[in-house]
Write a protein that holds these residues in place. Structure first.
Motif, PDB file in Angstrom:
ATOM      1  N   LEU B 134     106.669  87.420 107.821  1.00  0.00           N
ATOM      2  CA  LEU B 134     108.393  86.839 107.517  1.00  0.00           C
ATOM      3  C   LEU B 134     109.253  87.615 106.870  1.00  0.00           C
ATOM      4  O   LEU B 134     108.319  88.246 105.464  1.00  0.00           O
ATOM      5  CB  LEU B 134     108.924  85.549 107.708  1.00  0.00           C
ATOM      6  CG  LEU B 134     107.401  84.648 108.494  1.00  0.00           C
ATOM      7  CD1 LEU B 134     107.114  83.359 107.142  1.00  0.00           C
ATOM      8  CD2 LEU B 134     107.730  84.298 109.410  1.00  0.00           C
ATOM      9  N   LYS B 135     110.447  87.646 106.899  1.00  0.00           N
ATOM     10  CA  LYS B 135     111.148  88.868 106.577  1.00  0.00           C
ATOM     11  C   LYS B 135     112.062  87.638 104.791  1.00  0.00           C
ATOM     12  O   LYS B 135     111.682  87.591 103.613  1.00  0.00           O
ATOM     13  CB  LYS B 135     113.038  88.848 107.139  1.00  0.00           C
ATOM     14  CG  LYS B 135     113.199  89.831 107.824  1.00  0.00           C
ATOM     15  CD  LYS B 135     114.276  90.508 107.948  1.00  0.00           C
ATOM     16  CE  LYS B 135     113.975  91.548 108.709  1.00  0.00           C
ATOM     17  NZ  LYS B 135     114.600  91.791 110.392  1.00  0.00           N
ATOM     18  N   SER B 136     111.338  85.904 105.635  1.00  0.00           N
ATOM     19  CA  SER B 136     111.829  84.751 104.839  1.00  0.00           C
ATOM     20  C   SER B 136     111.404  83.866 104.533  1.00  0.00           C
ATOM     21  O   SER B 136     110.758  83.881 106.275  1.00  0.00           O
ATOM     22  CB  SER B 136     113.778  85.223 104.243  1.00  0.00           C
ATOM     23  OG  SER B 136     114.557  84.734 105.106  1.00  0.00           O
ATOM     24  N   ILE B 137     111.537  82.303 103.748  1.00  0.00           N
ATOM     25  CA  ILE B 137     111.267  81.435 104.264  1.00  0.00           C
ATOM     26  C   ILE B 137     112.771  80.952 104.928  1.00  0.00           C
ATOM     27  O   ILE B 137     113.656  81.207 104.785  1.00  0.00           O
ATOM     28  CB  ILE B 137     110.103  80.584 103.541  1.00  0.00           C
ATOM     29  CG1 ILE B 137     110.624  80.756 102.271  1.00  0.00           C
ATOM     30  CG2 ILE B 137     108.791  81.414 103.565  1.00  0.00           C
ATOM     31  CD1 ILE B 137     110.584  79.368 101.439  1.00  0.00           C
ATOM     32  N   ASN B 174     115.661  81.570 102.516  1.00  0.00           N
ATOM     33  CA  ASN B 174     115.823  80.991 100.746  1.00  0.00           C
ATOM     34  C   ASN B 174     116.422  82.873  99.966  1.00  0.00           C
ATOM     35  O   ASN B 174     115.949  82.882  98.829  1.00  0.00           O
ATOM     36  CB  ASN B 174     114.127  81.275  99.877  1.00  0.00           C
ATOM     37  CG  ASN B 174     113.171  82.709 101.215  1.00  0.00           C
ATOM     38  OD1 ASN B 174     114.026  82.964 101.123  1.00  0.00           O
ATOM     39  ND2 ASN B 174     112.150  81.680 100.075  1.00  0.00           N
ATOM     40  N   LYS B 175     116.982  83.547 100.486  1.00  0.00           N
ATOM     41  CA  LYS B 175     117.268  84.745 100.029  1.00  0.00           C
ATOM     42  C   LYS B 175     118.052  84.580  99.070  1.00  0.00           C
ATOM     43  O   LYS B 175     118.398  85.114  97.717  1.00  0.00           O
ATOM     44  CB  LYS B 175     117.861  85.474 101.088  1.00  0.00           C
ATOM     45  CG  LYS B 175     116.356  86.187 101.719  1.00  0.00           C
ATOM     46  CD  LYS B 175     117.539  87.440 103.364  1.00  0.00           C
ATOM     47  CE  LYS B 175     116.101  87.995 103.049  1.00  0.00           C
ATOM     48  NZ  LYS B 175     116.350  89.202 104.532  1.00  0.00           N
ATOM     49  N   SER B 176     119.287  83.889  99.092  1.00  0.00           N
ATOM     50  CA  SER B 176     120.161  83.549  98.169  1.00  0.00           C
ATOM     51  C   SER B 176     120.274  82.353  98.065  1.00  0.00           C
ATOM     52  O   SER B 176     120.691  81.742  98.567  1.00  0.00           O
ATOM     53  CB  SER B 176     121.525  83.891  98.788  1.00  0.00           C
ATOM     54  OG  SER B 176     122.162  82.982 100.080  1.00  0.00           O
ATOM     55  N   SER B 177     120.221  81.938  96.077  1.00  0.00           N
ATOM     56  CA  SER B 177     120.533  80.469  96.095  1.00  0.00           C
ATOM     57  C   SER B 177     121.558  80.153  95.367  1.00  0.00           C
ATOM     58  O   SER B 177     122.044  81.135  94.688  1.00  0.00           O
ATOM     59  CB  SER B 177     119.370  80.458  95.070  1.00  0.00           C
ATOM     60  OG  SER B 177     118.917  81.314  94.293  1.00  0.00           O
ATOM     61  N   GLN B 220     117.634  73.628  99.167  1.00  0.00           N
ATOM     62  CA  GLN B 220     117.089  74.064  98.280  1.00  0.00           C
ATOM     63  C   GLN B 220     115.601  73.155  97.829  1.00  0.00           C
ATOM     64  O   GLN B 220     114.389  73.665  97.546  1.00  0.00           O
ATOM     65  CB  GLN B 220     117.797  74.016  96.788  1.00  0.00           C
ATOM     66  CG  GLN B 220     119.528  74.548  97.164  1.00  0.00           C
ATOM     67  CD  GLN B 220     119.110  76.620  97.814  1.00  0.00           C
ATOM     68  OE1 GLN B 220     118.472  76.767  97.500  1.00  0.00           O
ATOM     69  NE2 GLN B 220     119.587  76.741  98.573  1.00  0.00           N
ATOM     70  N   HIS B 223     112.900  74.103 100.181  1.00  0.00           N
ATOM     71  CA  HIS B 223     112.525  75.678  99.671  1.00  0.00           C
ATOM     72  C   HIS B 223     111.919  74.874  98.807  1.00  0.00           C
ATOM     73  O   HIS B 223     110.496  75.788  98.879  1.00  0.00           O
ATOM     74  CB  HIS B 223     113.463  76.526  99.555  1.00  0.00           C
ATOM     75  CG  HIS B 223     114.241  76.888 101.010  1.00  0.00           C
ATOM     76  ND1 HIS B 223     113.667  76.893 101.499  1.00  0.00           N
ATOM     77  CD2 HIS B 223     115.689  77.199 100.705  1.00  0.00           C
ATOM     78  CE1 HIS B 223     114.614  78.158 102.997  1.00  0.00           C
ATOM     79  NE2 HIS B 223     116.498  77.623 102.003  1.00  0.00           N
ATOM     80  N   ARG B 227     107.321  75.656  98.881  1.00  0.00           N
ATOM     81  CA  ARG B 227     106.657  76.343  97.522  1.00  0.00           C
ATOM     82  C   ARG B 227     105.878  75.793  96.295  1.00  0.00           C
ATOM     83  O   ARG B 227     104.750  76.607  96.977  1.00  0.00           O
ATOM     84  CB  ARG B 227     107.700  77.268  96.106  1.00  0.00           C
ATOM     85  CG  ARG B 227     107.073  77.827  95.175  1.00  0.00           C
ATOM     86  CD  ARG B 227     108.852  78.513  94.453  1.00  0.00           C
ATOM     87  NE  ARG B 227     109.540  79.333  95.312  1.00  0.00           N
ATOM     88  CZ  ARG B 227     109.034  80.928  95.159  1.00  0.00           C
ATOM     89  NH1 ARG B 227     107.584  81.493  94.948  1.00  0.00           N
ATOM     90  NH2 ARG B 227     110.230  81.004  96.305  1.00  0.00           N
TER      91      ARG B 227
END
Lengths: 243, 243
Positions: B134-137, B174-177, B220, B223, B227
């Motif tokens: 996957l690219k991200s979750i 989840n790429k930018s927080s 958030q 996510h 995790r």
């Protein structure tokens, strides 16, 4: 999100897809050549960052500056050089078709056996179990197998598995069984003599003197996946006592 | 303010999460995700063989099947299938497994509102369990604007949904927080990381962006939960080696 710090806070450095690896941390060990080898679970993205694509434990080897993600899954994806267990599902003049648990059956050349010639070659039937090596794996093509060591041409233990019993386990557990220090196998070996072959495709072949022992070994291996050392010894002990 | 479901005190509170991975024996990956009394189970099979007419030469075919709580799948389920598929297709690195199929089956187990968001979260956990690259979750949360009080309520129950003026479901990666408290950067982060948004009912532009902002902050937590769930599973698998 959450760029990874390279300082080891805990023993396990867990990454999820989308976690970026810091460029500075990746290069620090490679003093001589600025080279980086990415293994399974890591991929360069469009924005030139190196990102995890699988959930797992980030591992690093200073030799060759290798980075990879140790993850667990149940579906096999063929990789060159791995030893696997497959079932013959079809047969043609030049190839056997072998089910290895991947998305497509793999091809095993009829001459890819020790000492096989056009006149004299082993004959396998549909349903036979083979322990073989992946000689070529490419995402766009069917995997190719061989039943010999390519450098020496010797069988090296590859070939048909006769008798015994096969179970399917997760790929992560199969890799852990290949560790010579594996606890459950050492414990079982103290009580029962047995032989086994572990395929990295998650298939495990077990053979012992009688069926009860084989079933016990298979159950112990399956049960061991989520146990710690103490629980594992207790589990093997209780299984052996009940026998 | 007390909410209709009486277990929560704040309008921006989510119901307790629950998740479990690797539940199904025969699927390659599976997971259950709960938001309080809403529960969705998801199974993933793949990368597996695919029917010749669905085969894509350069990437994997993603098939999503949504099963309702009772009865046969209807229009609503087909719409959810499309929402899931179109959100997941850019997220899954399907180019790594060409000419294969990834089948995702989503089954509602208990329905107490916010099913689409629950389904998204269950699906990502199942994909992580299956080891699909996957690219991200992603993480998903639903919110409503209450018809009487005009208040935004997060993670509504069926009862609360009945009083909704408008319903919004948001999915974020989840790429930018959130890095700072400034609302300007916040807004950008929300725009960058939105993967899917679904709104029904009458609402103003301001209400929509306020909902997006609130959901983004709530995601958030989702996510973080994903995790932790993955981390716990991996630690359990590795405990024999590291003890």
């Amino acid at each position: 999100m959450a760029s990874i710090t390279t300082e080891e806070e805990s023993k396990l450095l867990i990454v999820l897809p989308g976690d970026q690896l810091p460029e500075s941390g990746l290069m620090e060990d490679s003093s001589a050549a600025h080279r980086l080898t990415l293994g399974p679970g890591l991929a360069p993205m469009d924005d030139d960052s190196i990102t995890a694509v699988k959930a797992g434990i980030l591992k690093h080897n200073a030799v060759g500056n290798r980075w990879w993600v140790e993850s667990n899954q149940r579906r096999y994806v063929a990789a060159q050089g791995e030893s696997i267990i497959g079932v013959v599902t079809g047969k043609s003049v030049e190839h056997y078709k072998v089910d290895i648990g991947a998305s497509q059956p793999a091809l095993l050349g009829v001459l890819a056996f020790e000492g096989a010639t056009k006149r004299n070659k082993p004959n396998h039937n549909i349903g036979d179990l083979l322990y073989c090596r992946v000689s070529m794996a490419n995402k766009d093509m069917e995997a190719e197998l061989e039943c010999m060591n390519p450098t020496t041409g010797k069988a090296d233990g590859f070939g048909e598995l006769k008798g015994g019993f096969v179970i399917k386990i997760s790929l992560g557990l199969a890799r852990r069984l290949l560790d010579p220090k594996n606890l459950v196998l050492r414990l079982l070996g103290q009580h029962i003599p047995f032989e086994m072959a572990v395929g990295t495709n998650g298939k495990v072949w077990v053979n012992s003197a009688n069926a009860q022992h084989t079933i016990l070994i298979c159950n112990a291996i399956r049960n061991s996946e989520y146990l710690n050392s103490a629980e594992c010894s207790a589990m093997v002990k209780s299984l052996v006592e009940k026998m | 303010m007390s909410r209709l479901d009486r277990t929560r005190t704040s309008a921006h509170q989510l119901r307790p999460f629950f998740s479990s991975q690797n539940l199904l024996n025969r699927a390659d990956g599976s997971a259950q995700f709960d938001f309080g009394e809403s529960s969705v189970m998801c199974s993933v099979v793949g990368p597996a063989e695919v029917k010749l007419r669905d085969e894509k030469l350069d990437r994997a075919t993603i098939e999503v099947v949504v099963r309702p709580l009772v009865g046969l799948p209807g229009i609503k389920d087909k719409a959810r299938e499309q929402a899931l598929r179109e959100t997941l297709e850019p997220l899954v690195l399907s180019g790594l497994h060409p000419r294969t199929g990834i089948q995702i089956v989503v089954q509602t187990m208990k329905d107490d509102g916010s099913i689409l968001a629950t389904a998204f979260n269950a699906t990502i956990l199942a994909l992580l369990d299956a080891g699909i690259p996957l690219k991200s979750i992603l993480g998903a949360v639903t919110c409503i604007v209450d018809a009487e009080t005009n208040q935004i309520l997060l993670d509504p129950t069926t009862q609360e949904l009945a009083n909704a003026k408008s319903t919004h479901t948001f999915v974020f990666d989840n790429k930018s927080s959130i890095t700072s408290d400034s609302t300007q950067e916040d807004k950008e982060a929300v725009e960058v990381s939105t993967l899917y948004s679904d709104s029904t009912g009458l609402f103003s532009e301001e209400e929509y962006f306020e909902c997006a902002q609130i959901c983004y902050k709530a995601v958030q937590a989702v996510h973080g939960f994903i995790r932790t769930a993955v981390q716990k599973k991996l630690e359990k698998e590795q405990q024999q080696i590291h003890s």
